[in-house]
Design a protein around this motif. Structure first.
Motif, PDB file in Angstrom:
ATOM      1  N   GLN A   1      -1.314  -0.960 -16.904  1.00 28.71           N
ATOM      2  CA  GLN A   1      -2.365  -0.551 -15.970  1.00 28.71           C
ATOM      3  C   GLN A   1      -2.353   0.957 -15.765  1.00 28.71           C
ATOM      4  N   ILE A   2      -1.159   1.555 -15.709  1.00 29.16           N
ATOM      5  CA  ILE A   2      -1.066   3.007 -15.554  1.00 29.16           C
ATOM      6  C   ILE A   2      -1.625   3.705 -16.785  1.00 29.16           C
TER       7      ILE A   2
ATOM      8  N   GLN B   1      -3.344  10.740  -9.833  1.00 28.76           N
ATOM      9  CA  GLN B   1      -2.194  10.570  -8.953  1.00 28.76           C
ATOM     10  C   GLN B   1      -2.517   9.630  -7.800  1.00 28.76           C
ATOM     11  N   LYS B   2      -3.689   9.788  -7.216  1.00 27.50           N
ATOM     12  CA  LYS B   2      -4.098   8.917  -6.119  1.00 27.50           C
ATOM     13  C   LYS B   2      -4.215   7.472  -6.582  1.00 27.50           C
ATOM     14  N   ALA B   3      -4.785   7.265  -7.767  1.00 25.11           N
ATOM     15  CA  ALA B   3      -4.949   5.913  -8.290  1.00 25.11           C
ATOM     16  C   ALA B   3      -3.598   5.262  -8.587  1.00 25.11           C
TER      17      ALA B   3
ATOM     18  N   GLU C   1      -2.024   4.304  -5.288  1.00 25.00           N
ATOM     19  CA  GLU C   1      -2.694   3.121  -4.745  1.00 25.00           C
ATOM     20  C   GLU C   1      -2.257   1.859  -5.489  1.00 25.00           C
ATOM     21  N   LEU C   2      -2.061   1.975  -6.800  1.00 26.12           N
ATOM     22  CA  LEU C   2      -1.600   0.832  -7.584  1.00 26.12           C
ATOM     23  C   LEU C   2      -0.199   0.418  -7.150  1.00 26.12           C
ATOM     24  N   HIS C   3       0.696   1.401  -6.956  1.00 31.45           N
ATOM     25  CA  HIS C   3       2.056   1.093  -6.495  1.00 31.45           C
ATOM     26  C   HIS C   3       2.015   0.431  -5.117  1.00 31.45           C
ATOM     27  N   ALA C   4       1.152   0.960  -4.226  1.00 29.36           N
ATOM     28  CA  ALA C   4       1.060   0.393  -2.884  1.00 29.36           C
ATOM     29  C   ALA C   4       0.504  -1.030  -2.936  1.00 29.36           C
TER      30      ALA C   4
ATOM     31  N   ALA D   1       5.326  12.717 -19.755  1.00 29.51           N
ATOM     32  CA  ALA D   1       4.658  13.048 -18.507  1.00 29.51           C
ATOM     33  C   ALA D   1       5.137  12.122 -17.408  1.00 29.51           C
ATOM     34  N   GLY D   2       4.884  12.537 -16.153  1.00 26.22           N
ATOM     35  CA  GLY D   2       5.254  11.726 -15.012  1.00 26.22           C
ATOM     36  C   GLY D   2       4.313  10.558 -14.856  1.00 26.22           C
ATOM     37  N   PRO D   3       4.563   9.703 -13.820  1.00 23.82           N
ATOM     38  CA  PRO D   3       3.752   8.508 -13.631  1.00 23.82           C
ATOM     39  C   PRO D   3       2.289   8.793 -13.349  1.00 23.82           C
ATOM     40  N   SER D   4       2.008   9.982 -12.818  1.00 24.23           N
ATOM     41  CA  SER D   4       0.607  10.306 -12.538  1.00 24.23           C
ATOM     42  C   SER D   4      -0.048  11.071 -13.668  1.00 24.23           C
ATOM     43  N   GLY D   5       0.691  11.272 -14.775  1.00 26.12           N
ATOM     44  CA  GLY D   5       0.112  11.888 -15.946  1.00 26.12           C
ATOM     45  C   GLY D   5       0.410  13.361 -16.109  1.00 26.12           C
ATOM     46  N   GLU D   6       0.971  14.026 -15.062  1.00 27.30           N
ATOM     47  CA  GLU D   6       1.246  15.449 -15.168  1.00 27.30           C
ATOM     48  C   GLU D   6       2.476  15.689 -16.046  1.00 27.30           C
ATOM     49  N   GLN D   7       2.479  16.825 -16.740  1.00 27.63           N
ATOM     50  CA  GLN D   7       3.618  17.207 -17.556  1.00 27.63           C
ATOM     51  C   GLN D   7       4.768  17.620 -16.641  1.00 27.63           C
ATOM     52  N   VAL D   8       5.940  17.094 -16.893  1.00 26.65           N
ATOM     53  CA  VAL D   8       7.113  17.399 -16.073  1.00 26.65           C
ATOM     54  C   VAL D   8       7.951  18.449 -16.794  1.00 26.65           C
TER      55      VAL D   8
END
Length: 248
Positions: free
Chosen positions: A59-60, A75-77, A80-83, A183-190
């Motif tokens: 899903q991510i 990141q917001k999505a 929200e999925l985790h919540a 990348a992190g869980p929200s897609g950003e490069q870490v």
């Protein structure tokens, strides 16, 4: 004397008929086992969280395709999925964090000559010939590596190395079957994630450094807790790729 010191003394008195002069060392091992039993529900919850997070990856991945050009919405999505699925990204850290107070209590207890204005009688206790309040450097200065106290540390290092090798192999297996994303869980490069991934399999060997520099009593806690963790994870994650390793 502090309540914690009294607890260690009482546990030592309890096991003294079996372990004699090493009763305080046995009490520390028993205390560590009790702490790990109390933390075990959190470890089980962390294992469930790991499974849940693994189940959310498809899903991510879809969310990344949908919001790949908008990091804020992505990141917001993801949050929200985790919540929605009641999955906490931090659940895996709780078992280790909850053990830190116990480790620091032991470190403090066996690093001070007095407790509450009274002489610290626990410092007179030994594990075989190694005083619980001394460190590896003290053992090296009193007989060397093959001295009576030095051999106690040799035994601890052998145990820690065996556990570290076990964790190393499990971590390598995890990375082979489920490579870490760039990348992190929200897609950003870490930043630095690639470097961290390369050294991750070797993290368990840092326990050797901890055992070498802390008082022997605290080292016993680390060795017991690390061994417990290796066995516990092998059981809890037996139907999953091996989880990443941590010190406690």
């Amino acid at each position: 004397m502090s309540l914690f010191a009294q607890l260690v003394e009482q546990l030592a008195d309890l096991v003294q008929p079996l372990f004699h002069a090493s009763s305080a060392a046995a009490a520390i091992v028993l205390f560590t086992a009790l702490v790990r039993l109390l933390v075990h529900p959190l470890s089980r919850a962390a294992a469930r969280g790991q499974r849940a997070r693994a189940a959310l990856q498809p899903q991510i991945a879809e969310l990344r395709k949908k919001y790949g050009k908008n990091p804020e919405k992505l990141q917001k999505a993801v949050l929200e999925l985790h919540a929605k699925e009641k999955v906490s990204p931090l659940s895996g850290c709780l078992p280790s964090l909850c053990q830190l107070p116990a480790f620091f209590l032991l470190y403090h207890l066996f690093s001070n000559t007095t407790i509450g204005g009274e002489a610290n009688g626990l410092l007179a206790h030994e594990l075989f010939a190694a005083p619980l309040g001394e460190r590896w450097a003290d053992a090296l200065g009193d007989g060397g590596v093959l001295g009576a106290a030095g051999l106690v540390y040799v035994g601890l290092f052998v145990i820690v190395t065996g556990v570290a090798v076990f964790n190393y192999r499990r971590t390598k297996l995890m990375m082979a079957t489920a490579p870490a994303p760039a990348a992190g869980p929200s897609g950003e490069q870490v930043p630095g994630l690639a470097s961290i991934t390369k050294v991750m399999p070797f993290m368990s060997f840092l326990t050797l450094v901890t055992v070498a520099v802390v008082p022997l009593a605290a080292a016993l806690y680390v060795v017991t807790s690390t061994t417990w963790s290796a066995v516990e994870r092998a059981v809890l994650y037996r139907d999953m790729p091996a989880p990443t390793a941590s010190m406690l």
